[in-house]
Write an enzyme that holds these catalytic residues in place. Structure first.
Site, PDB file in Angstrom:
ATOM      1  CG  LEU A  41      -1.930   1.107   1.256  1.00 60.11           C
ATOM      2  CD1 LEU A  41      -3.129   0.714   0.423  1.00 60.11           C
ATOM      3  CD2 LEU A  41      -2.361   1.402   2.665  1.00 60.11           C
ATOM      4  CG  LEU A  87      -2.572  -6.534  -3.385  1.00 59.18           C
ATOM      5  CD1 LEU A  87      -3.494  -7.240  -2.389  1.00 59.18           C
ATOM      6  CD2 LEU A  87      -1.497  -7.508  -3.892  1.00 59.18           C
ATOM      7  CB  SER A  88      -2.031  -3.030  -1.168  1.00 65.85           C
ATOM      8  OG  SER A  88      -1.475  -2.426  -0.047  1.00 65.85           O
ATOM      9  CB  ALA A  89      -1.120   1.327  -3.239  1.00 66.58           C
ATOM     10  CG  PHE A 110      -8.445  -8.184  -3.552  1.00 66.17           C
ATOM     11  CD1 PHE A 110      -8.971  -9.409  -3.178  1.00 66.17           C
ATOM     12  CD2 PHE A 110      -8.868  -7.618  -4.738  1.00 66.17           C
ATOM     13  CE1 PHE A 110      -9.884 -10.074  -3.985  1.00 66.17           C
ATOM     14  CE2 PHE A 110      -9.773  -8.273  -5.560  1.00 66.17           C
ATOM     15  CZ  PHE A 110     -10.285  -9.500  -5.177  1.00 66.17           C
TER      16      PHE A 110
END
Ligand SMILES: [Ca+2]
Ligand SMILES: [Ca+2]
Length: 336
Positions: free
Chosen positions: A7, A157-159, A181
């Site tokens: 992230l 995903l994340s960031a 996610f």
């Protein structure tokens, strides 16, 4: 090996972590999708908001005779399109179901850790910054391939998950489904420091307020954007509290987007929940529009999963083979 967070980085260990052994798909020893039948197309997209590298997976069954769905995959920090494709095995789904997959890439020229700059207010509005760039890239794909505009979804995903929600809020005319996610809600932070705080403890902003802001950003393009949320209970990089905030933000956004009224026909109280086991145990919750009965949000809480894509492949970074197959579930939720 310890990896940087996907992230927002706290470590400087990103170099080459988790890179697949070979980026070539379909060739001998290819690590992406051993049975791949499609091909990569890559290049640099340049638009009014800047330029970024992209990789597009064209499935083997694509022949230009019919419009196909488009999956937009937004990687996390320290990842690129090849890595993300390897870790998610999304291209195998694309070959099986005949849809296109676009992997926009951030690059270290724009963030030292390859993170999408979701925590900057300059990237939380329509028409500017990274959302405009990604939307432009989607437009390029639509102009050059036959895309079913009603079946375009973004998963991150994340960031990349943070940016996926931003894309749903800013370009609902392009983006019809969102999958987040291990991410955070729209506008979870407005500074890099705030991003770290949100990751650690959850956003300090009110998800209901952020949901209203997201709806406001939709403007004349407003529409209900069904959203899929995944988070592991053992994610020590992004506090699982963020998943609750994502659901609450999208509940409010979709409540308003459905009929213009803040009357709770979509809310953040699950209408049904079920447990299951797919390597890991998990709980799935459905959030329905009480007027239509349709599932508007769906959430998976996965027991013991860390900061990773669930049910993926270790050929890519931030992917855990154990757990429900997030890739297949996303494809199903998106209706591809
Ligand atoms: Ca409503
Ligand atoms: Ca409401």
């Amino acid at each position: 090996m310890k990896r940087p967070t996907v992230l927002l980085p706290s470590l400087l260990l990103l170099a080459a972590c988790g890179q697949p052994a070979s980026p070539a798909a379909g060739g001998a020893g290819a690590t992406l999708t051993p049975q791949a039948t499609g091909r990569w197309v890559s290049g640099t997209y340049t638009g009014g908001a800047g330029a970024r590298f992209y990789r597009l997976w064209v499935p083997g069954g694509y022949d230009g005779t019919g419009a196909r769905p488009l999956m937009v995959m937004l990687h996390g920090c320290g990842q690129d399109g090849y890595d993300f494709a390897a870790g998610t095995r999304m291209n195998a789904q694309a070959d099986a179901r005949n849809f296109l997959v676009l992997y926009p890439e951030q690059g270290t020229a724009y963030n030292a850790f390859d993170c999408w700059n979701w925590f900057s207010t300059a990237n939380q509005r329509r028409g500017v910054g990274e959302p405009a760039l990604i939307a432009g890239m989607i437009g390029w794909v639509k102009a050059n391939y036959r895309v079913d505009a009603a079946r375009v979804g973004v998963a991150g995903l994340s960031a990349g998950a943070a940016m996926a929600s931003i894309m749903g809020c800013t370009y609902p005319d392009h983006i019809r489904r969102v999958a987040a996610f291990a991410g955070v809600m729209y506008g979870a932070a407005t500074t890099a420091t705030g991003a770290t705080d949100a990751m650690r403890s959850g956003s300090l902003y009110d998800p209901n307020g952020r949901g209203t802001a997201c709806h406001g950003e939709m403007g004349g393009a407003r529409r209900v954007v069904p959203t899929l949320v995944f988070h592991g209970t053992a994610d020590t990089t992004v506090n699982p509290r963020n998943a609750t905030q994502i659901v609450a933000q999208w509940a409010q956004t979709n409540d308003l987007a459905y009929d213009g009224a803040d009357d709770g026909d979509v809310d953040a109280t699950a209408d049904a929940s079920a447990t299951g086991t797919a390597c890991r145990s998990y709980t799935r919750s459905d959030y329905r529009n009480s007027a239509t009965g349709g599932v508007v949000m769906q959430r998976y809480v996965i027991d013991g999963l860390g900061h990773a894509w669930s049910g993926g492949s270790t050929a890519g970074s931030y992917s855990d083979p154990c757990g429900p197959d997030a890739t297949a579930l996303t494809v199903g939720f998106f209706g591809f």
